[in-house]
Design a protein around this motif. Structure first.
Motif: not given
Length: 220
Positions: A35, A84, A87, A89, A91-92, A165, A168-170
């Motif tokens: 990512w 993921v 969605t 996203r 972080s999902d 989560y 959204d902090q991957v």
């Protein structure tokens, strides 16, 4: 020579799991790396996680690990990838981790309240004891107290994962996944074993040898 009965038994000996703990961190790290390197593409991140997940599964099968255990690990990676991609996203990818930890915390808590602590169920199954350990009041009490340590493990993960989560902090989620997988499991095993040893009487023969109460004789 000391007999098996004289040898101290430990949860680390019985549960093991270091290799599986490390393996569980590799696909999420691969997702995060893919990512990042692709500039935020969930497709590249997902592809990296799947490739690494398949490679880890193949390696574990070659080492003789149980196929069911390997397939469960690979299925978890596939489900996270599907979520993921659905969605969009990043972080999902860790949503399944959140759900599984919440479910585990609930299941372990309920098992203790029902006097079927899951730590006893797992260890008793590994030792081929069926339900004999439950007929030992000392073991039942010890497994119950030790199981609360495992509940705390899942709650610690949730306390860390949920805010990350939500924000959204991957990258932070990847780091938390690494830090809170094998290291936390190792600490949990050590602490729960300490709790069990503190709970069992000094003269108890150990986990492999449940002590069943002597049958009472009815008086005429």
């Amino acid at each position: 020579m000391a007999s098996d009965r004289d040898r101290p038994e430990s949860l680390a000996d019985l549960l093991g799991g270091r290799r599986g703990g490390w393996d569980a961190t590799v696909p999420p790290v691969a997702f995060g790396a893919g990512w990042l390197l692709s500039g935020g593409s969930i497709w590249y991140g997902t592809l990296a996680a799947l490739v690494v997940g398949v490679a880890v599964a193949g390696w574990r099968l070659r080492r003789g690990d149980r196929p069911a255990s390997v397939l469960v690990g690979l299925l978890a990676v596939c489900v996270a990838a599907l979520v993921v991609l659905r969605t969009g996203r990043a972080s999902d990818f860790f949503l399944l981790q959140l759900v599984s930890n919440a479910a585990s915390a609930l299941a372990w808590s309920v098992s203790i309240l029902l006097r079927w602590p899951l730590l006893g169920v797992v260890v008793g199954t590994l030792l081929g004891q069926r339900g004999r350990w439950r007929r030992d009041p000392d073991l039942l009490r010890a497994y119950g107290r030790g199981s609360w340590v495992w509940v705390c493990q899942y709650l610690i993960r949730l306390a860390v994962f949920v805010p990350l989560y939500a924000a959204d902090q991957v990258v932070a989620l990847v780091g938390a996944r690494v830090a809170l997988t094998w290291p936390l499991v190792a600490a949990c095993v050590a602490v729960s074993w300490w709790v069990i040893r503190r709970t069992l009487p000094a003269d108890h023969p150990g986990l492999r040898h449940p002590v069943e109460p002597a049958p009472t004789t009815a008086h005429r």
